[in-house]
Scaffold this active site. Structure first.
Site, PDB file in Angstrom:
ATOM      1  CG  ASP A   1      -0.219   0.010   2.540  1.00  0.00           C
ATOM      2  OD1 ASP A   1       0.817  -0.682   2.637  1.00  0.00           O
ATOM      3  OD2 ASP A   1      -0.679   0.677   3.484  1.00  0.00           O
TER       4      ASP A   1
ATOM      5  CD  GLU B   1       4.269   0.394   6.706  1.00  0.00           C
ATOM      6  OE1 GLU B   1       5.153   0.620   7.556  1.00  0.00           O
ATOM      7  OE2 GLU B   1       3.881   1.249   5.876  1.00  0.00           O
TER       8      GLU B   1
ATOM      9  CG  ASP C   1       7.063   4.058   2.187  1.00  0.00           C
ATOM     10  OD1 ASP C   1       7.328   2.867   2.407  1.00  0.00           O
ATOM     11  OD2 ASP C   1       6.487   4.789   3.012  1.00  0.00           O
TER      12      ASP C   1
END
Length: 358
Positions: A72, A130, A100
């Protein structure tokens, strides 16, 4: 449904994964694509729990490594689709998730497909949620339904680390420090007590606070104690009777959550303090034999991870864990996310060299 070609380069695979939006709570499309891509690989046993996918080799090796990455991202802000750019002569891939942490996930997927007979058995984990509350994290859910899947001798999180090894992570605790007053009309302020004014000593303690740098197992972890939110007042003509200061403490992994809470209560002695969220840190774990072999294969000098990552989950289970992935962590969540192509290739080479049979 979008499909993923695991025979593509890790760079092209990064771009393909990033161009499938997967903001937290909307990971299903990417999870479906990953599931389809790995389910046809005969050397992997695949298990799915919600939008978390686990793929394992089972060759009977004496040791097992867990390698994980979240799928995610934080919300978009006109930063998809991805595009190739050049910064100071260095080729980059720009767009949400490139740092990320979809570049790390792309490397993991490519190696999962190609390492048919690795030197250790591998559990690959790609998980959801997350970037939001810990109770929604795919690993939290998986630990309840299939704790056996976390078994391993060493773990690697593909969090951005500039293609260097970052050991452990700081712990994270958030608390609300409250003040109380008496509500009154602002034209007759002397009748009331201003709760916002009463936070001045709280802010003074924060401004005078000097965070420590703490050595843990050879790595220096920088702590931080900061106000991150202030809320108070109900109207422009009312003396406020309540005010809240939200404070975030990043603590070195030589402390546990109880130590961190005790320290915060000492700093804000005399004020009402309520802890609203806490995550334990993780010691570096670099003294484990597999960690030493990994460092030797990858090269470089390990550094500390200042931000909290899911290495802490593995550390709590007694599995030493490190962060190792492409991308500058300073650009995580930044609207100008961009990852050097060289770092994607470097992480792939490092993991492949370590995981491949001699």
């Amino acid at each position: 449904m979008p499909s993923l070609d695991l025979s593509a380069s890790s760079i092209e695979l990064t771009r393909a994964i990033c161009d499938i939006p997967s903001v937290s709570d909307d990971e299903q499309t990417l999870a479906d694509a990953i599931t389809e891509a790995v389910s046809g690989l005969a050397h992997l046993d695949v298990y799915r729990d919600g939008d978390t996918i686990v793929a394992r080799t089972d060759t009977g090796k004496a040791q097992r490594v867990v390698i994980a990455g979240h799928i995610d991202t934080v919300p978009l802000n006109d930063n998809l689709p991805t595009r190739f750019i050049e910064v100071d002569g260095q080729p980059m891939l720009w767009g949400r998730g490139t740092v990320d942490m979809k570049a790390g996930v792309a490397v993991q997927l490519k190696l999962a497909a190609e390492l048919v007979d690795p030197r250790v058995d591998i559990t690959w984990m790609w998980y959801d949620h997350e970037e939001v509350a810990a109770d929604l994290n795919g690993l939290t859910r998986l630990a309840k339904t299939r704790p056996d899947l976390f078994a391993g001798d060493f773990a690697i999180l593909g969090e951005p680390s500039n293609a260097d090894i970052e050991g452990g992570c700081n712990g994270n605790i958030r608390a609300i420090v409250r003040t109380a007053g008496v509500r009154a009309h602002s034209a007759r302020a002397w009748i009331g007590e201003n709760a916002i004014h009463k936070v001045a000593p709280i802010l003074m303690r924060l401004s005078e606070y000097r965070p420590k740098t703490v050595a843990v197992d050879g790595l220096d972890y920088r702590e931080g104690l900061n106000a991150v939110r202030i809320a108070g007042g109900i109207a422009g003509n009312v003396i406020p009777d309540a005010c809240e200061v939200e404070v975030n403490y990043r603590f070195a992994p030589n402390k546990n959550a109880d130590d961190a809470e005790s320290h915060m209560r000492d700093v804000f002695a005399g004020f009402d303090l309520e802890v609203i969220d806490v995550s334990e840190g993780a010691r570096p774990g670099l003294d484990a034999p597999l960690a030493q072999e990994f460092i030797a294969a990858v090269g470089g000098v390990p550094r500390p991870k200042y931000g909290w990552t899911d290495v802490a989950r593995f550390s709590a289970l007694g599995v030493p864990a490190v962060n190792y992935g492409p991308g500058d962590p300073h650009l995580a969540h930044h609207d100008n996310e961009q990852v050097p192509l060289s770092q994607i290739e470097s992480v792939e080479r490092g993991l492949r060299a370590w995981l491949s049979n001699p």
